[in-house]
Scaffold this active site. Structure first.
Site, PDB file in Angstrom:
ATOM      1  N   CYS A   1      11.032  -5.500  -6.255  1.00  0.00           N
ATOM      2  CA  CYS A   1      10.074  -5.625  -5.155  1.00  0.00           C
ATOM      3  C   CYS A   1      10.680  -6.505  -4.073  1.00  0.00           C
ATOM      4  O   CYS A   1      11.301  -7.523  -4.381  1.00  0.00           O
ATOM      5  CB  CYS A   1       8.786  -6.246  -5.705  1.00  0.00           C
ATOM      6  SG  CYS A   1       7.490  -6.464  -4.475  1.00  0.00           S
TER       7      CYS A   1
ATOM      8  N   HIS B   1       3.298   1.699  -7.182  1.00  0.00           N
ATOM      9  CA  HIS B   1       3.754   0.328  -6.926  1.00  0.00           C
ATOM     10  C   HIS B   1       3.182  -0.174  -5.595  1.00  0.00           C
ATOM     11  O   HIS B   1       2.643  -1.283  -5.518  1.00  0.00           O
ATOM     12  CB  HIS B   1       5.293   0.305  -6.901  1.00  0.00           C
ATOM     13  CG  HIS B   1       5.900  -1.022  -6.595  1.00  0.00           C
ATOM     14  ND1 HIS B   1       6.660  -1.715  -7.514  1.00  0.00           N
ATOM     15  CD2 HIS B   1       5.877  -1.792  -5.481  1.00  0.00           C
ATOM     16  CE1 HIS B   1       7.073  -2.853  -6.968  1.00  0.00           C
ATOM     17  NE2 HIS B   1       6.612  -2.907  -5.728  1.00  0.00           N
ATOM     18  N   GLU B   2       3.283   0.652  -4.547  1.00  0.00           N
ATOM     19  CA  GLU B   2       2.800   0.233  -3.217  1.00  0.00           C
ATOM     20  C   GLU B   2       1.274   0.135  -3.179  1.00  0.00           C
ATOM     21  O   GLU B   2       0.724  -0.802  -2.596  1.00  0.00           O
ATOM     22  CB  GLU B   2       3.311   1.184  -2.123  1.00  0.00           C
ATOM     23  CG  GLU B   2       4.825   1.220  -1.982  1.00  0.00           C
ATOM     24  CD  GLU B   2       5.489  -0.143  -1.926  1.00  0.00           C
ATOM     25  OE1 GLU B   2       4.918  -1.086  -1.341  1.00  0.00           O
ATOM     26  OE2 GLU B   2       6.593  -0.283  -2.489  1.00  0.00           O
TER      27      GLU B   2
ATOM     28  N   HIS C   1      -0.006  -3.044  -4.524  1.00  0.00           N
ATOM     29  CA  HIS C   1       0.027  -4.158  -3.565  1.00  0.00           C
ATOM     30  C   HIS C   1      -1.288  -4.265  -2.788  1.00  0.00           C
ATOM     31  O   HIS C   1      -1.710  -5.367  -2.427  1.00  0.00           O
ATOM     32  CB  HIS C   1       1.179  -4.004  -2.566  1.00  0.00           C
ATOM     33  CG  HIS C   1       2.494  -4.513  -3.068  1.00  0.00           C
ATOM     34  ND1 HIS C   1       2.688  -5.818  -3.485  1.00  0.00           N
ATOM     35  CD2 HIS C   1       3.688  -3.894  -3.215  1.00  0.00           C
ATOM     36  CE1 HIS C   1       3.946  -5.972  -3.857  1.00  0.00           C
ATOM     37  NE2 HIS C   1       4.578  -4.826  -3.713  1.00  0.00           N
TER      38      HIS C   1
END
Length: 184
Positions: free
Chosen positions: A110, A153-154, A157
């Site tokens: 990351c 993953h994004e 966030h």
């Protein structure tokens, strides 16, 4: 242009907040922020631009990573067949997913985490994502494998979740039963 100086690091409180929805139609400022996220991931994959500006290569970036707590992500990567996935999305949302899991054999990294955190990160093998692009058009993407992992993953966030939150703390390299192993 976003540089590494603009990317906040692990421990910053914004990375643990649930980001706000972006009002539609988006403001010019929100459009510019989203464009700059995509510009960063594209630039970061160009070795000349990377060395000139000291960028770390990345395939995805979310607005909270530049201290903007809004639901915006950019992804720029190619899958194992060489198909390009280049998207900048407002309010992306996973609307369906497989039961089957997948993980990157190399683990995940990351841009907001400076150290390597080893371990397998279980993700859904297939997902469907809905969002709105820079032109205000609704986008629906069916993703699998590497692109699916990147989008998850994004989107994490946007929900204040870091990739290492998914790693088994007692046994980081425990094989994930029945999961597809992705080599990248």
């Amino acid at each position: 242009m976003i540089t590494m100086d603009d990317i906040i690091r692990d421990g910053h409180p914004t990375l643990r907040k649930v980001a706000e929805e972006v009002e539609m139609p988006p403001s010019d400022e929100d459009k510019q922020i989203l464009k700059s996220l995509l510009e960063y991931v594209i630039n970061s994959q160009d070795t000349e631009v990377c060395s000139r500006y000291g960028l770390r290569p990345g395939i995805g970036l979310a607005a909270p990573q530049i201290n903007v707590s809004k639901r915006m992500i950019a992804v720029h990567l190619t899958d194992e067949k060489g198909v390009l996935y280049s998207y900048a999305l407002f309010n992306p949302k996973i609307i369906s997913h497989s039961v089957e899991k997948a993980y990157l054999e190399s683990g995940e990294g990351c841009l907001s985490v400076d150290e390597v955190i080893p371990g397998y990160v279980p993700r859904y093998a297939r997902i469907t994502v809905k969002g709105t692009n820079l032109d205000g058009e609704a986008v629906k993407l069916r993703l699998k494998g590497y692109p699916a992992i990147c989008f998850q993953h994004e989107i994490d966030h946007l929900n204040g979740i870091m990739f290492y939150d998914h790693i088994d703390k007692t046994n980081p390299f425990r094989r994930i039963e029945g999961a597809i192993v992705i080599n990248r």
